[in-house]
Design an enzyme around this catalytic site. Structure first.
Site, short mmCIF file in Angstrom:
data_model
loop_
_atom_site.label_atom_id
_atom_site.label_comp_id
_atom_site.label_asym_id
_atom_site.label_seq_id
_atom_site.Cartn_x
_atom_site.Cartn_y
_atom_site.Cartn_z
N TYR A 198 10.41 -1.00 1.80
CA TYR A 198 10.41 -0.63 3.22
C TYR A 198 11.66 -1.14 3.93
CZ TYR A 198 5.51 0.40 2.25
OH TYR A 198 4.35 0.92 1.72
N TYR A 238 7.03 -6.51 -2.55
CA TYR A 238 6.21 -5.44 -2.00
C TYR A 238 6.89 -4.76 -0.82
CZ TYR A 238 1.87 -3.03 -0.78
OH TYR A 238 0.92 -2.07 -0.52
#
Length: 706
Positions: free
Chosen positions: A497, A493
């Site tokens: 980022y 997940y």
């Protein structure tokens, strides 16, 4: 000619009776002046007399204008000047009423070139469209409020203390620091350093002349100079160690005073501070005029992005032009050393992903739950809206202030969380919005029973300030998403980022919803943004330190190179628990490393292996000995293990492979290497002492690191 003369003379008895022509000094050539010594002396005397009379005349005129003829006191001249100003204001008002676009254009042309050029390019593009409406709306709805915001930003940057310092002779450039180039900033830095040196000299003149000077007297001198430095909104060196505190835990470090004073009067030290401020001021002014947004240049301005790109290019050329050499004559390519360190984007990303995978495995073993949080600043920190228009709620805050706001929110929340007996661990990622404002992403692991309490507590602190602007919807300021293991892992997940804030690896097909550009292409702007505003992009919390992990892996690599025939799993360190931590780091399993260190949410004083530091052997130009990494140490054995036994010098390459005879051999030790040679000599207390092999060549050493 003879016939004419004979005819003229015929009417006169004698030739001297003939009438002569009139004398005209403007038409007739002057008679040649005969030069003489007396004439030259007279000319020199007259020139010297005129030269001595000019200063007296100018002084008399200045005295007359200042004390006897003052235009402000003359009612007639004052009325004329007032009428002139009134007429100009009336004309400007009428022109603004009938042609407001021209007034905005005049204001744009009055700005510096680095602000006016991109605005004029945008206006020229809009004027070339078939309809005049977009250009008029851009001038009136965007540019005009942007110029008003620019004025307020400049006033905030040059505050009262800056203006007071600019009143000193030679320091007027502080008011126009954002418009200066590097050479001008260097000259201004020399003037500021000279001013500080003068202040230091005047403060030292009050000290007694004998040698019996107490440390407190020298500290008072430092306080006077530090107060002068803080007027420029610069934190003095060693300020926390030397400032006066009501409750001080440690004694005052008087030995830090000489180095601090040397820095405050150093031109180089001031140049770094002023150039950093110049870049930040210019970037904030570009943010004020909406030149940092998704419509123009996301995250950072085009000018600063090009500057950071050129800075990286120069750094790469510098690395390629130098090499490292130790006392044994071993050489390393400086570029290869940089690429082998964690500063390289690929290695940095790989290490972070390995650490995140270790956290995920630890959470699975503990039965903890993963939640992904997003924290955003209030509207007063955002300079530009998503469609490129200026934000009317913006209060002139900087990017740095938005980062400090989130740090303060997190610190207050952490204090309240610990007071409530709650704990968590994970990673924090700081990244920019399209206008450069900071927002945070947090991947946190916590016991399932504490998820609701921690989420509610964090939400309360995240929306506490400027609560009225949110209403019932708090998602613009705070988001919480529980990680569903059926859809994916926590590492997967947050991998996006991590990558888009380093090098954009594997994100070429992903388009950002905020900027509309590829995440891989915007990675350069993100790293430049973090470098300019000094934003720490990644931060782990609640786990053992990663520097000890790196030192253990370095130690394991040195042992493996020295003991080629060592049996796998054979003990290396004397203590079995320390050897288990070393084996976990050597295997690259961060989860096992955390477990062997004592686990997560453990105080630092309970870690088995920690990073050891030492003072440098060589003083720098300020007389200080810098703190550098020595190796590792453990409270179990109270002994240190050196992982950087060789001292390396930076030298310049030459075509013949010899050290440059210029400055290269005079450089002080710059680093002791990220990867040490085969013949590493380690502390003898831990039975890892192996003689250096003479048959090993530099070529084999390089191949081992590829």
């Amino acid at each position: 000619m003879l016939n004419d003369m004979s005819e003229n003379q015929a009417g006169y008895a004698f030739a001297w009776n003939t009438p002569k022509s009139a004398i005209n000094p403007y038409l007739d050539p002057p008679d040649p002046v005969q030069k003489s010594a007396l004439r030259e002396v007279i000319a020199l005397y007259a020139a010297d007399n005129r030269r001595h009379q000019k200063p007296g005349e100018s002084l008399r005129n200045a005295v007359w204008d200042r004390y006897f003829f003052n235009a402000d006191r003359d009612p007639v001249l004052r009325e004329i000047a007032q009428d002139k100003l009134t007429g100009q204001a009336r004309m400007a008002r009428e022109r603004q009423r009938f042609n407001p676009e021209q007034t905005v254009m005049d204001d744009i042309h009055a700005q510096p070139a680095w602000i006016a050029r991109p605005l004029l390019q945008r206006i020229a593009f809009l004027k070339n469209l078939s309809r005049p409406g977009p250009c008029q709306r851009y001038l009136c709805a965007t540019v005009r409020p942007c110029l008003d915001r620019l004025t307020r930003v400049r006033d905030d940057q040059t505050g009262p203390s800056i203006r007071q310092m600019a009143g000193h002779p030679g320091l007027e450039g502080l008011l126009v620091l954002s418009d200066m180039n590097q050479n001008q900033v260097k000259r201004l830095s020399a003037l500021v350093a000279a001013h500080m040196a003068g202040r230091l000299e005047s403060a030292c003149s009050l000290l007694p002349l004998d040698n019996d000077v107490q440390p407190e007297a020298i500290r008072r001198v430092w306080e006077q100079l530090a107060a002068e430095v803080m007027r420029l909104e610069v934190i003095p060196p060693a300020f926390e160690q030397l400032k006066r505190k009501r409750h001080r835990r440690r004694p005052v470090s008087y030995d830090r005073i000489p180095g601090s004073l040397a820095r405050m009067i150093c031109t180089t030290w001031w140049y770094r501070r002023l150039w950093q401020r110049r870049c930040e001021w210019r970037e904030e002014q570009l943010r004020a005029v909406c030149l940092v947004s998704r419509k123009t240049s996301p995250y950072i301005s085009r000018e600063m992005a090009l500057y950071k790109r050129e800075q990286r290019r120069k750094s790469l050329e510098f690395f390629r032009a130098h090499e490292l050499i130790n006392e044994h004559g071993d050489r390393l390519e400086m570029e290869a050393v940089v690429r082998a360190s964690t500063s390289h984007p690929v290695r940095r990303r790989n290490e972070m992903m390995a650490c995140l995978k270790g956290l995920e495995l630890i959470a699975e073993m503990r039965g903890d739950r993963a939640i992904f949080y997003t924290l955003t600043c209030p509207s007063r920190f955002h300079a530009t809206l998503s469609h490129g228009q200026p934000n009317p709620m913006w209060a002139g805050t900087t990017v740095r202030q938005s980062s400090e706001y989130l740090v303060g929110v997190f610190a207050a929340f952490r204090k309240a969380m610990h007071k409530a007996g709650l704990r968590w661990y994970g990673i924090r990622v700081a990244e920019p919005h399209h206008d450069g404002t900071v927002h945070w992403h947090l991947l946190c692991f916590m016991p399932p029973g504490d998820c609701s309490a921690i989420t509610a507590l964090l939400r309360r602190f995240a929306i506490k300030e400027d609560r009225q602007e949110l209403g019932k919807v708090t998602e613009p300021r705070f988001k919480a998403n529980a990680i569903d293991s059926r859809k994916g892992t926590p590492t997967g997940y947050i991998a996006k980022y991590i990558s888009k804030n380093i090098d954009g690896r594997g994100l070429g097909k992903h388009i950002s919803k905020e900027t509309g550009t590829s995440l891989r292409d915007s990675a350069e702007h993100v790293t430049s943004w973090a470098s300019l505003h000094r934003i720490q992009q990644f931060r782990f919390f609640g786990i053992p330190g990663r520097q000890a992990w790196r030192e253990l892996r370095l130690l394991a690599g040195q042992v493996n190179r020295q003991h080629n025939g060592r049996k796998a799993g054979a003990p290396v360190l004397a203590d079995r628990r320390l050897d288990a931590v070393l084996a976990a780091a050597d295997a690259g399993c961060f989860a096992t490393y955390i477990s062997r260190q004592g686990g997560v949410l453990v105080p630092r004083r309970q870690y088995l292996v920690r990073t050891a530091y030492e003072l440098s052997d060589v003083q720098n130009k300020y007389g200080d000995r810098s703190r550098r990494i020595y190796g590792i140490w453990s409270p179990l054995t109270k002994e240190r293990i050196c992982t950087h036994s060789f001292k390396w010098k930076r030298v310049r390459k030459t075509s013949g492979g010899q050290i440059s005879p210029g400055r290269g051999h005079l450089f002080t030790p710059w680093t002791r290497g990220n990867n040490c040679p085969h013949g590493e000599k380690i502390n003898a207390h831990h039975r890892i002492r192996v003689q250096r092999k003479e048959e090993e060549t530099i070529k084999d050493f390089k191949n081992e690191h590829k």
